[in-house]
Design a protein around this motif. Structure first.
Motif, short mmCIF file in Angstrom:
data_model
loop_
_atom_site.label_atom_id
_atom_site.label_comp_id
_atom_site.label_asym_id
_atom_site.label_seq_id
_atom_site.Cartn_x
_atom_site.Cartn_y
_atom_site.Cartn_z
N LYS B 40 0.77 -1.13 0.06
CA LYS B 40 -0.18 -0.14 0.41
C LYS B 40 0.42 1.16 -0.37
O LYS B 40 2.20 1.29 0.09
CB LYS B 40 -0.36 -0.24 0.89
CG LYS B 40 -2.18 -0.70 1.63
CD LYS B 40 -3.08 -0.62 2.62
CE LYS B 40 -4.44 -1.61 2.31
NZ LYS B 40 -5.23 -1.63 3.86
N PRO B 41 0.30 2.19 -0.64
CA PRO B 41 1.22 3.47 -0.37
C PRO B 41 1.15 3.67 1.36
O PRO B 41 -0.31 3.03 2.00
CB PRO B 41 0.37 4.70 -1.38
CG PRO B 41 -1.09 4.26 -1.42
CD PRO B 41 -0.79 2.68 -1.53
N VAL B 42 2.03 4.84 1.70
CA VAL B 42 2.15 4.81 3.12
C VAL B 42 0.90 6.18 3.61
O VAL B 42 0.49 5.58 4.69
CB VAL B 42 3.33 6.04 3.67
CG1 VAL B 42 2.58 7.35 3.43
CG2 VAL B 42 3.86 5.71 4.82
N SER B 58 6.18 -0.59 -4.62
CA SER B 58 7.52 0.27 -4.48
C SER B 58 7.94 0.70 -3.24
O SER B 58 9.42 1.08 -3.30
CB SER B 58 6.28 1.97 -4.68
OG SER B 58 5.70 2.10 -4.08
N SER B 59 7.26 0.52 -2.43
CA SER B 59 7.95 0.33 -1.17
C SER B 59 8.93 -0.85 -1.02
O SER B 59 10.30 -0.46 -0.33
CB SER B 59 7.17 -0.07 0.52
OG SER B 59 6.08 -1.48 -0.32
N TYR B 60 9.00 -2.20 -1.90
CA TYR B 60 10.66 -2.89 -1.39
C TYR B 60 11.12 -2.00 -2.40
O TYR B 60 12.45 -2.19 -2.38
CB TYR B 60 9.84 -4.21 -2.57
CG TYR B 60 8.68 -5.51 -1.71
CD1 TYR B 60 9.54 -6.20 -1.00
CD2 TYR B 60 7.84 -4.91 -1.36
CE1 TYR B 60 8.26 -6.83 -0.24
CE2 TYR B 60 6.44 -5.86 -1.22
CZ TYR B 60 7.59 -6.99 0.33
OH TYR B 60 5.62 -7.57 0.68
N TRP B 241 5.04 2.17 7.51
CA TRP B 241 4.49 1.18 7.88
C TRP B 241 5.04 -0.22 6.59
O TRP B 241 5.02 -1.55 6.21
CB TRP B 241 3.49 0.82 8.63
CG TRP B 241 3.06 1.00 10.04
CD1 TRP B 241 3.02 2.69 10.51
CD2 TRP B 241 3.85 0.50 10.71
NE1 TRP B 241 3.47 2.14 12.04
CE2 TRP B 241 4.06 0.69 12.13
CE3 TRP B 241 4.43 -1.37 10.78
CZ2 TRP B 241 4.50 -0.08 13.37
CZ3 TRP B 241 4.83 -1.96 12.42
CH2 TRP B 241 5.14 -0.47 13.35
N ASN B 242 4.43 0.51 5.74
CA ASN B 242 4.38 0.00 4.21
C ASN B 242 5.58 -0.17 4.14
O ASN B 242 6.23 -1.61 3.72
CB ASN B 242 3.71 0.86 2.73
CG ASN B 242 4.94 2.48 2.85
OD1 ASN B 242 5.56 2.86 4.24
ND2 ASN B 242 4.59 2.66 1.75
#
Lengths: 295, 277
Positions: B40-42, B58-60, B241-242
């Motif tokens: 998810k987006p933040v 994207s967070s990965y 958290w993402n």
């Protein structure tokens, strides 16, 4: 000739045991003696002052340190909650997935997953789930329970950690119970069925009595491992032991004293106190379950 | 086995399946939420609902390119593989000597191995740290690997396994002129693949997940293993958290893959040998 082969065999054995012998000397025997010595020394890692013999001063300091004494109580509280909870759940699941349901392979695999998951990952996932605005609280608020930050309130932090610990290790004890169940002969159940025994009677009269050695073994293993708990408490509560130090365990306290305060002497004394506690409690358990169970 | 499944009443069945499914949900839902949240987006992380259009990796990408997560992953692999390889060789060697060779003080050595298992590790932590400090191994791969290359428990475990290998096989090989080392490498190790696999998996997973020791030994960021790196990342970026959960998934995935691929060695392996089918 005979003697030569004998010498050869001794030599082979020595070479094969050499890695173990080296590791034993450097990483076990010497450290054990050294740890005992340090526990009687004024041994600060920082500074150049040579270690000085101080008698029982470190033990006195450890046993009058309120935070350490609290950590002992916290750890015992944790053990007393975790051990029975996880063993009862593990036993129930083991009995069911042993032969009573379909898809048992799927259930076994699923239940074991948390045991191979890093405690750091597990802690972080539950830090997220148990947040004040986290998903657990969102669900609980639907049934009228006030959202709270479970890991941040003194009276809830340990029970919350207990829930994470149980989640994380039930699978391991389930598998050991499964191995115990596999040793119970089918004929016993068949004979009981002929006499008209129901499922519950079979469980009480056959399964549990025959599983008693395994139950004892798991109780000891579970108890010792809970007394040495570090990861969850340290990641969730930090080296200060969480809210009002209520998440501080004995091992976190040793870690803190040795590697944050660099007070190696007192930390070593604490380590031997913990060793003593584990030793005594294990002996008591053995008495409690009867000598014939000695594993 | 043949008579069991059908003998339960429907009520009992409902209770049994409810317990099974309930615990499966308790086990799986946290992983599921972690995976979804990491995508998810933040701004959406605490929302219960999932907007599938907004999910992305994207967070990965962010943690593995902007932060040294790949380096930590690499360190974890190097350390876990080295420790596993060392244990497989050294434990089996010691176990072979104990199972098959005669030498003076054999009983003493055996009881020492059993005895060492009863000493809690925290007692040894401080002096081992001091020894490594003297050797200059703090903050090095050596410090992360060398103290863990041998394990008393798995020496015991391998010994028990070796005892089940028939003696005739060995005597025949000796008569054929094979040396003890030849017997060990050409007969005992190949015959012990299931035991070696079990040992390898448990040691790999245990080392991969270990946290206390690497957090003491690895003090510079380039030497962090993934658990240490993730914990320090969480300490600084806990509001993202993402990304934090992406890190947790990254840390969990290798051992879960190893487990699912080799699960017969876990669940039906040595602990459950003889499990009824």
């Amino acid at each position: 000739m005979r003697n030569r082969t004998k010498t050869q065999e001794y030599l082979t054995a020595f070479v094969m045991l050499l890695p173990y012998i080296l590791s034993f000397c450097v990483f076990f025997a010497y450290p054990l003696v050294k740890a005992f010595m340090i526990s009687f020394q004024n041994f600060s890692f920082l500074g150049d002052a040579p270690p000085k013999f101080v008698g029982l001063a470190n033990y006195k300091e450890a046993l009058t340190n309120k935070m350490f004494l609290d950590s002992i109580l916290n750890t015992l509280y944790y053990s007393v909650l975790v051990v029975p909870t996880q063993l009862i759940i593990a036993l129930i699941l083991a009995v069911i997935v042993n032969d009573k349901v379909k898809f048992k392979e799927f259930f076994r695999t699923t239940y074991y997953l948390p045991t191979v998951t890093s405690p750091v990952a597990v802690s972080i996932i539950f830090l997220f789930l148990y947040k004040t605005d986290g998903l657990v609280n969102q669900i609980l608020s639907h049934i009228g329970i006030t959202p709270r930050n479970w890991f941040n309130e003194p009276s809830f932090v340990m029970p919350a950690i207990v829930s994470v610990a149980v989640w994380g290790s039930v699978g391991f004890y389930m598998v050991t119970f499964l191995s115990g169940l596999s040793t119970i002969p089918d004929q016993l159940y068949e004979a009981a069925e002929v006499e008209g025994a129901g499922e519950f009677i079979k469980l009480i009269k056959i399964t549990i009595p025959l599983l008693k050695p395994m139950i004892f073994f798991n109780t000891v293993v579970s108890f010792i491992s809970t007394l040495q708990m570090f990861d969850l408490s340290y990641i969730i509560g930090g080296s200060d032991g969480g809210p009002m130090g209520k998440a501080m365990t004995m091992v976190v306290m040793i870690y803190r004293t040795a590697f944050k305060e660099f007070n190696m002497g007192v930390a070593s004394a604490m380590a031997f106190v913990v060793f003593g506690i584990i030793f005594v409690l294990t002996l008591i358990q053995r008495k409690f379950f009867g000598e014939e169970m000695s594993y | 086995m043949w008579m069991k499944e059908n003998t339960y009443g429907i009520g009992v069945k409902i209770v049994l399946y409810t317990i099974c499914i309930l615990w499966a949900l308790i086990t799986l839902v946290p992983y599921l939420i972690a995976v979804i949240t990491s995508l998810k987006p933040v701004e959406d992380v605490t929302k219960f609902s999932v907007d599938f259009g907004k999910l992305s990796f994207s967070s990965y990408k962010y943690i593995t390119t902007e932060f040294p997560f790949m380096r930590w992953l690499f360190n974890s692999f190097v350390v876990a593989v080295a420790v596993t390889a060392g244990n497989l060789l050294f434990n089996s060697m010691a176990a072979y000597a104990l199972a098959r060779l005669s030498f003076p003080f054999k009983k003493v050595v055996f009881y020492i191995i059993i005895g060492t298992m009863m000493i809690p590790g925290q007692v040894l932590l401080i002096p081992i740290y001091l020894i490594l400090n003297k050797l200059g191994w703090i903050d090095s791969y050596k410090g992360l690997i060398i103290p863990w290359l041998v394990s008393a428990f798995y020496i015991f475990f391998m010994r028990q396994y070796f005892l089940t290998i028939p003696k005739d096989l060995e005597e025949a090989a000796l008569i054929d002129g094979l040396s003890r080392f030849g017997i060990f490498f050409k007969i005992f190790l190949p015959l012990s693949l299931p035991a070696l696999a079990t040992q390898a998996i448990f040691i790999f997973v245990g080392n991969w997940n270990s946290f206390m020791w690497p957090s003491i030994i690895a003090s510079s960021e380039e030497l962090y293993t993934l658990p240490v790196g993730l914990n320090s990342f969480y300490g600084q970026y806990y509001q993202f958290w993402n990304q934090v959960l992406a890190g947790a998934i990254l840390l969990s995935l290798p051992t879960i893959i190893v487990f699912v691929a080799f699960q017969k060695y876990f669940v039906r392996g040595i602990v459950t040998t003889g499990l009824k089918e």
